[in-house]
Design a protein around this motif. Structure first.
Motif, mmCIF file in Angstrom:
data_model
loop_
_atom_site.group_PDB
_atom_site.id
_atom_site.type_symbol
_atom_site.label_atom_id
_atom_site.label_comp_id
_atom_site.label_asym_id
_atom_site.label_seq_id
_atom_site.Cartn_x
_atom_site.Cartn_y
_atom_site.Cartn_z
ATOM 1 N N TYR A 181 -48.585 -93.817 31.924
ATOM 2 C CA TYR A 181 -48.533 -93.897 30.468
ATOM 3 C C TYR A 181 -47.476 -92.946 29.939
ATOM 4 O O TYR A 181 -47.352 -91.815 30.402
ATOM 5 C CB TYR A 181 -49.883 -93.523 29.857
ATOM 6 C CG TYR A 181 -50.969 -94.510 30.160
ATOM 7 C CD1 TYR A 181 -51.056 -95.710 29.478
ATOM 8 C CD2 TYR A 181 -51.908 -94.245 31.148
ATOM 9 C CE1 TYR A 181 -52.060 -96.621 29.751
ATOM 10 C CE2 TYR A 181 -52.917 -95.147 31.432
ATOM 11 C CZ TYR A 181 -52.982 -96.336 30.730
ATOM 12 O OH TYR A 181 -53.975 -97.230 31.015
ATOM 13 N N LEU A 182 -46.747 -93.408 28.941
ATOM 14 C CA LEU A 182 -45.728 -92.615 28.274
ATOM 15 C C LEU A 182 -46.140 -92.439 26.822
ATOM 16 O O LEU A 182 -46.405 -93.420 26.129
ATOM 17 C CB LEU A 182 -44.363 -93.312 28.354
ATOM 18 C CG LEU A 182 -43.203 -92.658 27.619
ATOM 19 C CD1 LEU A 182 -42.890 -91.279 28.205
ATOM 20 C CD2 LEU A 182 -41.965 -93.549 27.680
ATOM 21 N N ALA A 183 -46.237 -91.193 26.377
ATOM 22 C CA ALA A 183 -46.592 -90.927 24.983
ATOM 23 C C ALA A 183 -45.499 -91.470 24.075
ATOM 24 O O ALA A 183 -44.319 -91.240 24.308
ATOM 25 C CB ALA A 183 -46.764 -89.428 24.772
ATOM 26 N N ARG A 184 -45.929 -92.194 23.048
ATOM 27 C CA ARG A 184 -44.968 -92.726 22.077
ATOM 28 C C ARG A 184 -44.829 -91.697 20.956
ATOM 29 O O ARG A 184 -45.750 -91.467 20.195
ATOM 30 C CB ARG A 184 -45.439 -94.057 21.518
ATOM 31 C CG ARG A 184 -44.420 -94.712 20.601
ATOM 32 C CD ARG A 184 -44.943 -95.985 19.982
ATOM 33 N NE ARG A 184 -45.298 -96.984 20.948
ATOM 34 C CZ ARG A 184 -44.531 -98.011 21.296
ATOM 35 N NH1 ARG A 184 -43.343 -98.150 20.761
ATOM 36 N NH2 ARG A 184 -44.941 -98.899 22.176
ATOM 37 N N ILE A 185 -43.671 -91.075 20.887
ATOM 38 C CA ILE A 185 -43.364 -90.086 19.853
ATOM 39 C C ILE A 185 -42.198 -90.655 19.047
ATOM 40 O O ILE A 185 -41.089 -90.776 19.558
ATOM 41 C CB ILE A 185 -42.975 -88.712 20.457
ATOM 42 C CG1 ILE A 185 -44.063 -88.193 21.404
ATOM 43 C CG2 ILE A 185 -42.657 -87.708 19.357
ATOM 44 C CD1 ILE A 185 -45.370 -87.839 20.758
ATOM 45 N N GLU A 186 -42.459 -91.039 17.804
ATOM 46 C CA GLU A 186 -41.428 -91.683 16.996
ATOM 47 C C GLU A 186 -40.975 -90.842 15.808
ATOM 48 O O GLU A 186 -39.824 -90.904 15.405
ATOM 49 C CB GLU A 186 -41.933 -93.033 16.484
ATOM 50 C CG GLU A 186 -42.228 -94.006 17.604
ATOM 51 C CD GLU A 186 -42.866 -95.295 17.132
ATOM 52 O OE1 GLU A 186 -42.486 -96.342 17.670
ATOM 53 O OE2 GLU A 186 -43.724 -95.241 16.228
ATOM 54 N N LYS A 187 -41.884 -90.047 15.245
ATOM 55 C CA LYS A 187 -41.541 -89.253 14.063
ATOM 56 C C LYS A 187 -40.883 -87.926 14.435
ATOM 57 O O LYS A 187 -40.303 -87.268 13.582
ATOM 58 C CB LYS A 187 -42.793 -88.988 13.234
ATOM 59 C CG LYS A 187 -43.421 -90.248 12.694
ATOM 60 C CD LYS A 187 -44.708 -89.930 11.970
ATOM 61 C CE LYS A 187 -45.456 -91.204 11.648
ATOM 62 N NZ LYS A 187 -46.820 -90.910 11.212
ATOM 63 N N ASN A 188 -41.003 -87.547 15.693
ATOM 64 C CA ASN A 188 -40.374 -86.330 16.209
ATOM 65 C C ASN A 188 -40.747 -85.082 15.403
ATOM 66 O O ASN A 188 -39.890 -84.272 15.080
ATOM 67 C CB ASN A 188 -38.855 -86.485 16.274
ATOM 68 C CG ASN A 188 -38.443 -87.658 17.120
ATOM 69 O OD1 ASN A 188 -38.119 -88.713 16.603
ATOM 70 N ND2 ASN A 188 -38.485 -87.495 18.420
ATOM 71 N N ASN A 189 -42.040 -84.941 15.121
ATOM 72 C CA ASN A 189 -42.475 -83.741 14.423
ATOM 73 C C ASN A 189 -43.705 -83.154 15.105
ATOM 74 O O ASN A 189 -44.389 -83.839 15.870
ATOM 75 C CB ASN A 189 -42.719 -84.012 12.936
ATOM 76 C CG ASN A 189 -43.818 -85.025 12.690
ATOM 77 O OD1 ASN A 189 -44.853 -85.026 13.355
ATOM 78 N ND2 ASN A 189 -43.614 -85.887 11.706
ATOM 79 N N PRO A 190 -43.992 -81.889 14.856
ATOM 80 C CA PRO A 190 -45.121 -81.234 15.519
ATOM 81 C C PRO A 190 -46.472 -81.915 15.246
ATOM 82 O O PRO A 190 -47.324 -81.978 16.132
ATOM 83 C CB PRO A 190 -45.097 -79.815 14.946
ATOM 84 C CG PRO A 190 -43.686 -79.605 14.536
ATOM 85 C CD PRO A 190 -43.203 -80.942 14.074
ATOM 86 N N GLU A 191 -46.663 -82.413 14.046
ATOM 87 C CA GLU A 191 -47.923 -83.068 13.703
ATOM 88 C C GLU A 191 -48.173 -84.291 14.582
ATOM 89 O O GLU A 191 -49.295 -84.525 15.030
ATOM 90 C CB GLU A 191 -47.946 -83.474 12.217
ATOM 91 C CG GLU A 191 -47.883 -82.308 11.249
ATOM 92 C CD GLU A 191 -46.478 -81.732 11.050
ATOM 93 O OE1 GLU A 191 -46.388 -80.576 10.610
ATOM 94 O OE2 GLU A 191 -45.477 -82.409 11.343
ATOM 95 N N GLU A 192 -47.134 -85.049 14.828
ATOM 96 C CA GLU A 192 -47.270 -86.230 15.676
ATOM 97 C C GLU A 192 -47.565 -85.833 17.120
ATOM 98 O O GLU A 192 -48.404 -86.453 17.779
ATOM 99 C CB GLU A 192 -45.999 -87.080 15.612
ATOM 100 C CG GLU A 192 -46.093 -88.349 16.431
ATOM 101 C CD GLU A 192 -44.813 -89.157 16.416
ATOM 102 O OE1 GLU A 192 -44.901 -90.375 16.580
ATOM 103 O OE2 GLU A 192 -43.718 -88.559 16.251
ATOM 104 N N VAL A 193 -46.910 -84.795 17.607
ATOM 105 C CA VAL A 193 -47.166 -84.318 18.969
ATOM 106 C C VAL A 193 -48.624 -83.886 19.079
ATOM 107 O O VAL A 193 -49.321 -84.241 20.035
ATOM 108 C CB VAL A 193 -46.205 -83.177 19.360
ATOM 109 C CG1 VAL A 193 -46.591 -82.566 20.702
ATOM 110 C CG2 VAL A 193 -44.762 -83.690 19.399
ATOM 111 N N ALA A 194 -49.118 -83.144 18.083
ATOM 112 C CA ALA A 194 -50.517 -82.703 18.083
ATOM 113 C C ALA A 194 -51.459 -83.897 18.079
ATOM 114 O O ALA A 194 -52.460 -83.921 18.816
ATOM 115 C CB ALA A 194 -50.781 -81.809 16.872
#
Length: 158
Positions: A42-55
């Motif tokens: 599985y690959l995490a989908r990170i699209e907004k590129n901000n700390p909140e999304e990573v959290a």
């Protein structure tokens, strides 16, 4: 009469072709309906590129682990960060992002996640890779690594 038969025949042919494609299209989880297959990872989908999304994605990975992961063997969810969010995982930013870093470190230790940051982006932000937190790995170019995992390794988005 012959012309309308051709149109009807063309319509039926196109309808059947589109139906076949739609029925074999991958579902939201990357699998073809009714087909069971092993997932490479599985690959995490990170699209907004901000700390909140990573959290948020880290919290989803933790929930997955608590609900399913403890009962089965699975590969860690790979995070390939290549935007400004890479700065979360450098020592000089620990106090600012402590809750995210602590959750990431715990999930990394449990082998729920595998976090990697883009070296190119890190250098572009003036970050020294020597100050990268010890549980975080690197890749030379993040987007290239993501493409490789999806297209070659056959990972699916988490």
């Amino acid at each position: 009469m012959l012309g309308s038969f051709r149109w009807l025949s063309l319509f039926i042919t196109l309808f059947l072709a589109f139906s076949a494609v739609a029925n074999s299209a991958p579902s939201a989880n990357g699998l073809v309906e009714g087909e069971r297959q092993e997932v490479a990872g599985y690959l995490a989908r990170i699209e907004k590129n901000n700390p909140e999304e990573v959290a948020e994605v880290l919290q989803r990975a933790e929930q997955f682990y608590l609900n399913e992961g403890m009962r089965q063997d699975f590969s860690p969810v790979v995070f390939v960060l290549h935007g400004p969010e890479v700065s979360i995982f450098f020592r000089e930013n620990y106090l600012r992002y402590r809750s995210i870093v602590d959750l990431a470190a715990k999930l990394s230790a449990l082998k729920v996640v595998d976090i990697k940051v883009c070296e190119t982006q890190s250098h572009g932000l003036g970050l020294d890779l020597k100050t990268l937190l010890p549980f975080v790995g690197t890749v030379p170019v993040g987007p290239v690594e993501e493409s490789h995992l999806i297209e070659v390794e056959k990972y699916i988005y988490f």
